[in-house]
Design a protein around this motif. Structure first.
Motif, PDB file in Angstrom:
ATOM      1  N   LYS A  52       0.808  -1.232   0.000  1.00 25.90           N
ATOM      2  CA  LYS A  52       0.000   0.000   0.000  1.00 25.90           C
ATOM      3  C   LYS A  52       0.835   1.274   0.000  1.00 25.90           C
ATOM      4  O   LYS A  52       0.345   2.332  -0.394  1.00 25.90           O
ATOM      5  CB  LYS A  52      -0.936   0.014   1.220  1.00 25.90           C
ATOM      6  N   ALA A  53       2.086   1.210   0.487  1.00 23.17           N
ATOM      7  CA  ALA A  53       2.931   2.406   0.483  1.00 23.17           C
ATOM      8  C   ALA A  53       3.338   2.746  -0.943  1.00 23.17           C
ATOM      9  O   ALA A  53       3.516   1.857  -1.783  1.00 23.17           O
ATOM     10  CB  ALA A  53       4.173   2.178   1.343  1.00 23.17           C
ATOM     11  N   LYS A  54       3.476   4.035  -1.232  1.00 23.44           N
ATOM     12  CA  LYS A  54       3.890   4.435  -2.577  1.00 23.44           C
ATOM     13  C   LYS A  54       5.337   4.041  -2.834  1.00 23.44           C
ATOM     14  O   LYS A  54       5.684   3.613  -3.939  1.00 23.44           O
ATOM     15  CB  LYS A  54       3.728   5.950  -2.742  1.00 23.44           C
ATOM     16  N   ARG A  55       6.185   4.187  -1.800  1.00 21.60           N
ATOM     17  CA  ARG A  55       7.594   3.857  -1.949  1.00 21.60           C
ATOM     18  C   ARG A  55       8.128   3.398  -0.596  1.00 21.60           C
ATOM     19  O   ARG A  55       7.781   3.955   0.437  1.00 21.60           O
ATOM     20  CB  ARG A  55       8.386   5.074  -2.454  1.00 21.60           C
ATOM     21  N   ILE A  56       8.963   2.375  -0.613  1.00 23.99           N
ATOM     22  CA  ILE A  56       9.567   1.859   0.623  1.00 23.99           C
ATOM     23  C   ILE A  56      11.067   2.071   0.547  1.00 23.99           C
ATOM     24  O   ILE A  56      11.732   1.612  -0.387  1.00 23.99           O
ATOM     25  CB  ILE A  56       9.261   0.366   0.828  1.00 23.99           C
ATOM     26  N   ASN A  57      11.579   2.786   1.539  1.00 30.14           N
ATOM     27  CA  ASN A  57      13.005   3.063   1.630  1.00 30.14           C
ATOM     28  C   ASN A  57      13.526   2.489   2.947  1.00 30.14           C
ATOM     29  O   ASN A  57      12.939   2.744   4.002  1.00 30.14           O
ATOM     30  CB  ASN A  57      13.277   4.570   1.597  1.00 30.14           C
ATOM     31  N   VAL A  58      14.587   1.731   2.907  1.00 28.57           N
ATOM     32  CA  VAL A  58      15.165   1.134   4.109  1.00 28.57           C
ATOM     33  C   VAL A  58      16.462   1.853   4.456  1.00 28.57           C
ATOM     34  O   VAL A  58      17.366   1.944   3.612  1.00 28.57           O
ATOM     35  CB  VAL A  58      15.424  -0.371   3.922  1.00 28.57           C
ATOM     36  N   ILE A  59      16.528   2.382   5.666  1.00 27.28           N
ATOM     37  CA  ILE A  59      17.755   3.008   6.166  1.00 27.28           C
ATOM     38  C   ILE A  59      18.383   2.023   7.140  1.00 27.28           C
ATOM     39  O   ILE A  59      17.903   1.827   8.250  1.00 27.28           O
ATOM     40  CB  ILE A  59      17.451   4.354   6.851  1.00 27.28           C
TER      41      ILE A  59
ATOM     42  N   LEU B  65      15.234  -8.078  -0.363  1.00 27.24           N
ATOM     43  CA  LEU B  65      14.527  -6.822  -0.111  1.00 27.24           C
ATOM     44  C   LEU B  65      14.031  -6.204  -1.424  1.00 27.24           C
ATOM     45  O   LEU B  65      12.926  -5.656  -1.482  1.00 27.24           O
ATOM     46  CB  LEU B  65      15.447  -5.842   0.623  1.00 27.24           C
ATOM     47  N   HIS B  66      14.836  -6.307  -2.458  1.00 26.22           N
ATOM     48  CA  HIS B  66      14.406  -5.804  -3.765  1.00 26.22           C
ATOM     49  C   HIS B  66      13.163  -6.554  -4.251  1.00 26.22           C
ATOM     50  O   HIS B  66      12.210  -5.939  -4.749  1.00 26.22           O
ATOM     51  CB  HIS B  66      15.551  -5.961  -4.766  1.00 26.22           C
TER      52      HIS B  66
ATOM     53  N   ILE C 291      17.831   1.609  -0.609  1.00 28.32           N
ATOM     54  CA  ILE C 291      18.508   1.257   0.633  1.00 28.32           C
ATOM     55  C   ILE C 291      19.627   2.261   0.851  1.00 28.32           C
ATOM     56  O   ILE C 291      20.387   2.558  -0.081  1.00 28.32           O
ATOM     57  CB  ILE C 291      19.076  -0.173   0.601  1.00 28.32           C
ATOM     58  N   VAL C 292      19.720   2.793   2.045  1.00 29.32           N
ATOM     59  CA  VAL C 292      20.841   3.657   2.390  1.00 29.32           C
ATOM     60  C   VAL C 292      21.579   3.027   3.557  1.00 29.32           C
ATOM     61  O   VAL C 292      20.973   2.554   4.521  1.00 29.32           O
ATOM     62  CB  VAL C 292      20.383   5.091   2.738  1.00 29.32           C
ATOM     63  N   THR C 293      22.888   2.971   3.435  1.00 27.75           N
ATOM     64  CA  THR C 293      23.730   2.442   4.496  1.00 27.75           C
ATOM     65  C   THR C 293      24.883   3.406   4.716  1.00 27.75           C
ATOM     66  O   THR C 293      25.059   4.373   3.973  1.00 27.75           O
ATOM     67  CB  THR C 293      24.245   1.030   4.143  1.00 27.75           C
ATOM     68  N   PHE C 294      25.663   3.155   5.756  1.00 24.35           N
ATOM     69  CA  PHE C 294      26.806   4.006   6.071  1.00 24.35           C
ATOM     70  C   PHE C 294      28.078   3.165   6.101  1.00 24.35           C
ATOM     71  O   PHE C 294      28.132   2.136   6.776  1.00 24.35           O
ATOM     72  CB  PHE C 294      26.618   4.676   7.443  1.00 24.35           C
TER      73      PHE C 294
ATOM     74  N   ALA D 245      24.912  -6.593  -6.494  1.00 23.69           N
ATOM     75  CA  ALA D 245      23.927  -7.677  -6.412  1.00 23.69           C
ATOM     76  C   ALA D 245      22.530  -7.190  -6.784  1.00 23.69           C
ATOM     77  O   ALA D 245      21.670  -8.001  -7.145  1.00 23.69           O
ATOM     78  CB  ALA D 245      23.906  -8.273  -5.004  1.00 23.69           C
ATOM     79  N   VAL D 246      22.290  -5.859  -6.667  1.00 21.25           N
ATOM     80  CA  VAL D 246      20.959  -5.297  -6.970  1.00 21.25           C
ATOM     81  C   VAL D 246      21.122  -4.059  -7.857  1.00 21.25           C
ATOM     82  O   VAL D 246      20.841  -2.944  -7.435  1.00 21.25           O
ATOM     83  CB  VAL D 246      20.199  -4.946  -5.677  1.00 21.25           C
ATOM     84  N   PRO D 247      21.537  -4.239  -9.097  1.00 19.42           N
ATOM     85  CA  PRO D 247      21.837  -3.083  -9.956  1.00 19.42           C
ATOM     86  C   PRO D 247      20.625  -2.237 -10.303  1.00 19.42           C
ATOM     87  O   PRO D 247      20.784  -1.085 -10.726  1.00 19.42           O
ATOM     88  CB  PRO D 247      22.437  -3.730 -11.214  1.00 19.42           C
ATOM     89  N   LEU D 248      19.406  -2.762 -10.143  1.00 22.93           N
ATOM     90  CA  LEU D 248      18.208  -1.994 -10.492  1.00 22.93           C
ATOM     91  C   LEU D 248      17.520  -1.382  -9.275  1.00 22.93           C
ATOM     92  O   LEU D 248      16.427  -0.839  -9.407  1.00 22.93           O
ATOM     93  CB  LEU D 248      17.223  -2.902 -11.251  1.00 22.93           C
ATOM     94  N   MET D 249      18.137  -1.473  -8.092  1.00 21.44           N
ATOM     95  CA  MET D 249      17.568  -0.876  -6.890  1.00 21.44           C
ATOM     96  C   MET D 249      18.450   0.263  -6.425  1.00 21.44           C
ATOM     97  O   MET D 249      19.675   0.202  -6.545  1.00 21.44           O
ATOM     98  CB  MET D 249      17.436  -1.923  -5.772  1.00 21.44           C
TER      99      MET D 249
END
Length: 381
Positions: free
Chosen positions: A120-127, A154-155, A162-165, A175-179
């Motif tokens: 239902k969410a328009k976009r899902i972003n994982v931090i 996750l993709h 996905i944002v990581t530090f 591994a996820v070139p389209l995400m």
């Protein structure tokens, strides 16, 4: 695209999906700080938002099974899920025993919440600052590739970004070139904290030198050295390849490559301080070479073997301070140490969330060269 700043951070709102934040179990403290920055900027733009927070829960049955619950509507929202897979202070009960949540448990709860969105969410972003499985980033012999498989999973579940530090090896994004995958480096935040915390900190060629603890950390240390205009040395690990101890070849010695460190302050940057033995070995080697003050930095200062060895190293003058971020769990004992200096990254994440939500460029957030140069010019001038 225009750059993001606190004055126009929500100026374009109305054309974008509503921003909502989910802080998973163990990430509530950092989530609250991030939300505080976003609300402050929203109010400056004339908005009357009371919260961006979404309540969720991941209860456990007595057998250890769990489920994910989202307690309000997220239909059409731009959803940001913050998760700290390294927070072992979170507990749950199974068959009457209390268990500490492992990275696997946190990752499973993240997937449960993504499932609960029901598309239902328009976009899902994982931090996910501390990338799940990030230390198992490449295959040797017959081994799993945990991080790559997790990203693909996750993709497949519908995660857009996905944002990581400071990923242990950012090439895992292949591994996820389209995400969307962003690896942020809090270099500016680190230097800002160092200026605030270290007396007489002079980042010039005569007083400071950057030393990489190994070849794997070369790029991050080179970034600091180039931006501050100082020399850089490095250590490489000489290993005994005839033996395997705890899954790896034991280190025989740390060999130094570079110019003299005599009389200079030393800054050492790495992604993780786990047991801390390698960092201390390097500090002792630098002291043998008559180095001045030694400051260590790790994005994730987790100290899996406790603090006693670092307490001793500080007491005998080998190490003068350790810097670490608030991107993962820090024990109360660590936070109580005078030699530990916390680098707050909540505002950095808030800028990223605002930029992504408003669909503006994040290039200046990923590369903080201009901000570092402005900071150095201000301090030197």
């Amino acid at each position: 695209m225009e750059k993001i700043d606190s004055k126009n951070v929500f100026a374009q709102d109305g054309h974008n999906a509503p921003l909502r934040i989910i802080a998973m179990n163990g990430a509530q403290e950092l989530g609250a700080k991030i939300e505080g920055h976003l609300l402050n900027w929203a109010h400056k733009c004339g908005r009357d938002d009371e919260t961006f927070h979404v309540d969720v829960d991941c209860p456990r049955f007595s057998s250890g099974d769990g489920k994910g619950l989202i307690k309000s509507s997220i239909r059409g929202d731009d959803l940001y899920i913050l998760v700290d897979v390294g927070n072992y202070n979170c507990k749950y009960k199974m068959y009457g025993f209390e268990n500490a949540m492992s990275p696997d448990d946190h990752y499973q709860d993240l997937k449960r919440i993504i499932q609960a969105t029901g598309g239902k969410a328009k976009r899902i972003n994982v931090i996910m600052p501390n990338l799940y499985g990030g230390r198992q980033h490449r295959r040797n012999y017959r081994e799993s590739l945990d991080c790559a498989v997790a990203l693909q999973e996750l993709h497949a579940m519908g995660v857009d970004n996905i944002v990581t530090f400071d990923a242990h090896d950012p090439r895992v994004c292949n591994a996820v070139p389209l995400m969307g995958f962003d690896n942020l480096m809090p270099s500016y935040q680190v230097l800002k904290t160092m200026f605030r915390s270290i007396p007489n900190f002079n980042p010039n060629r005569d007083n400071l030198m950057v030393v990489s603890p190994d070849e794997g950390a070369l790029n991050r240390n080179m970034y600091y050295a180039v931006n501050m205009g100082v020399e850089m040395g490095m250590f490489y690990k000489r290993r005994d390849y005839s033996r395997v101890v705890n899954g790896r070849n034991p280190i025989v010695a740390h060999e130094y490559l570079g110019t003299s460190v005599e009389g200079k302050d030393i800054f050492i940057a790495d992604d993780i301080i786990a047991s801390g033995e390698s960092m201390l070995d390097i500090a002792y080697e630098l002291k043998k070479r008559k180095a001045g003050r030694i400051y260590a930095y790790a994005t994730y200062a987790i100290f899996t073997a406790g603090l006693d060895k670092f307490d001793k190293a500080v007491a005998d003058g080998t190490v003068d301070g350790v810097f670490g971020t608030n991107l993962t769990y820090r024990t109360p004992e660590l936070l109580s140490r005078d030699w530990f200096h916390e680098v707050d990254c909540s505002k950095y994440i808030a800028y990223y969330i605002a930029a992504l939500n408003q669909n503006v460029s994040i290039s200046n957030l990923i590369d903080s060269h201009e901000k570092i140069q402005a900071l150095l010019e201000k301090k030197r001038g």
